[in-house]
Design an enzyme around this catalytic site. Sequence first.
Site, PDB file in Angstrom:
ATOM      1  N   TYR A   1       0.825  -1.197   0.000  1.00  0.00           N
ATOM      2  CA  TYR A   1       0.000   0.000   0.000  1.00  0.00           C
ATOM      3  C   TYR A   1       0.866   1.256   0.000  1.00  0.00           C
ATOM      4  O   TYR A   1       0.602   2.208  -0.739  1.00  0.00           O
ATOM      5  CB  TYR A   1      -0.917  -0.008   1.224  1.00  0.00           C
ATOM      6  CG  TYR A   1      -1.895   1.142   1.271  1.00  0.00           C
ATOM      7  CD1 TYR A   1      -3.096   1.086   0.572  1.00  0.00           C
ATOM      8  CD2 TYR A   1      -1.630   2.291   2.027  1.00  0.00           C
ATOM      9  CE1 TYR A   1      -4.006   2.143   0.621  1.00  0.00           C
ATOM     10  CE2 TYR A   1      -2.528   3.338   2.081  1.00  0.00           C
ATOM     11  CZ  TYR A   1      -3.710   3.258   1.377  1.00  0.00           C
ATOM     12  OH  TYR A   1      -4.604   4.311   1.421  1.00  0.00           O
TER      13      TYR A   1
ATOM     14  N   LYS B   1       0.915   4.213  -2.937  1.00  0.00           N
ATOM     15  CA  LYS B   1       0.576   5.610  -2.700  1.00  0.00           C
ATOM     16  C   LYS B   1       1.765   6.539  -2.961  1.00  0.00           C
ATOM     17  O   LYS B   1       1.573   7.688  -3.377  1.00  0.00           O
ATOM     18  CB  LYS B   1       0.041   5.779  -1.277  1.00  0.00           C
ATOM     19  CG  LYS B   1      -1.322   5.116  -1.072  1.00  0.00           C
ATOM     20  CD  LYS B   1      -2.366   5.635  -2.060  1.00  0.00           C
ATOM     21  CE  LYS B   1      -3.735   5.051  -1.819  1.00  0.00           C
ATOM     22  NZ  LYS B   1      -4.769   5.591  -2.743  1.00  0.00           N
TER      23      LYS B   1
END
Length: 254
Positions: free
Chosen positions: A156, A160
Amino acid sequence: MTGLSGSSVVVTGAGSGIGRAAALRFAEEGARVVVADLNVDGAKAVVAEIEAAGGTAVAVTGDLSDPAMVEQVVSTAVDTFGGLDVLVNNAGIMDRMTATADVTDEEWERLIRVNLTAPFQLTRAVLPHMLAKGKGAIVYTASEAGLRGSASGTAYTVSKHGIVGLTRSTAIMYRNSGIRVNAIAPGGTMTNISASMGGMPEGYGPQTLGPYMPNVGRIAEADEQAAAIVFLASDAASNINGVVLPVDNGWSAV
């Protein structure tokens, strides 16, 4: 806000959470909204909510990791509303807070595909329409995890950070073409994104990240994130480009 009335707006992940709140706010400003989401019932409910308030919206449902869905979202905006003025790349999923040595290929590929590749493909698909108009606004939902290494698991966090790079690179490349590209970086927010995490691997999650995470502070409401998204898409932010705006109650300042 200014410049949004009558505009054509795509919001992904608009069936719930930040995306739903953003879709409702755009509709309140007079925009016509494409509500894109994997959840059919959620997307239809948001469209119904917008229409009940006198707004205009249409649902497009499917998996944005499928390039055919990307094309459907863009073509729906162009064919139904006559063009595309704003793209909000909001849809995303969480990882299982997995540390690097324990990330499986499946988890890695799913996170990157949904959180980074799909927003890239949507951006690539909308740019010709914005370039033809000589204007447009793109807003990404990045994350506090895109600003630091201790806000989530590896997959993740990397996805991002990629969104941050995509935001800045695209902003620079198209700033002389009337297209602005920005992102918000939410801190803790009340959404249902944790439902995408699945079972937590033993020994990870808060146990692993806890010692490295500063005080997150107050958990935000989805509408607080949506307010920043709509601002960045509006003419009120006409000279704001390439910005990754933390909406995190000061977490990034700790």
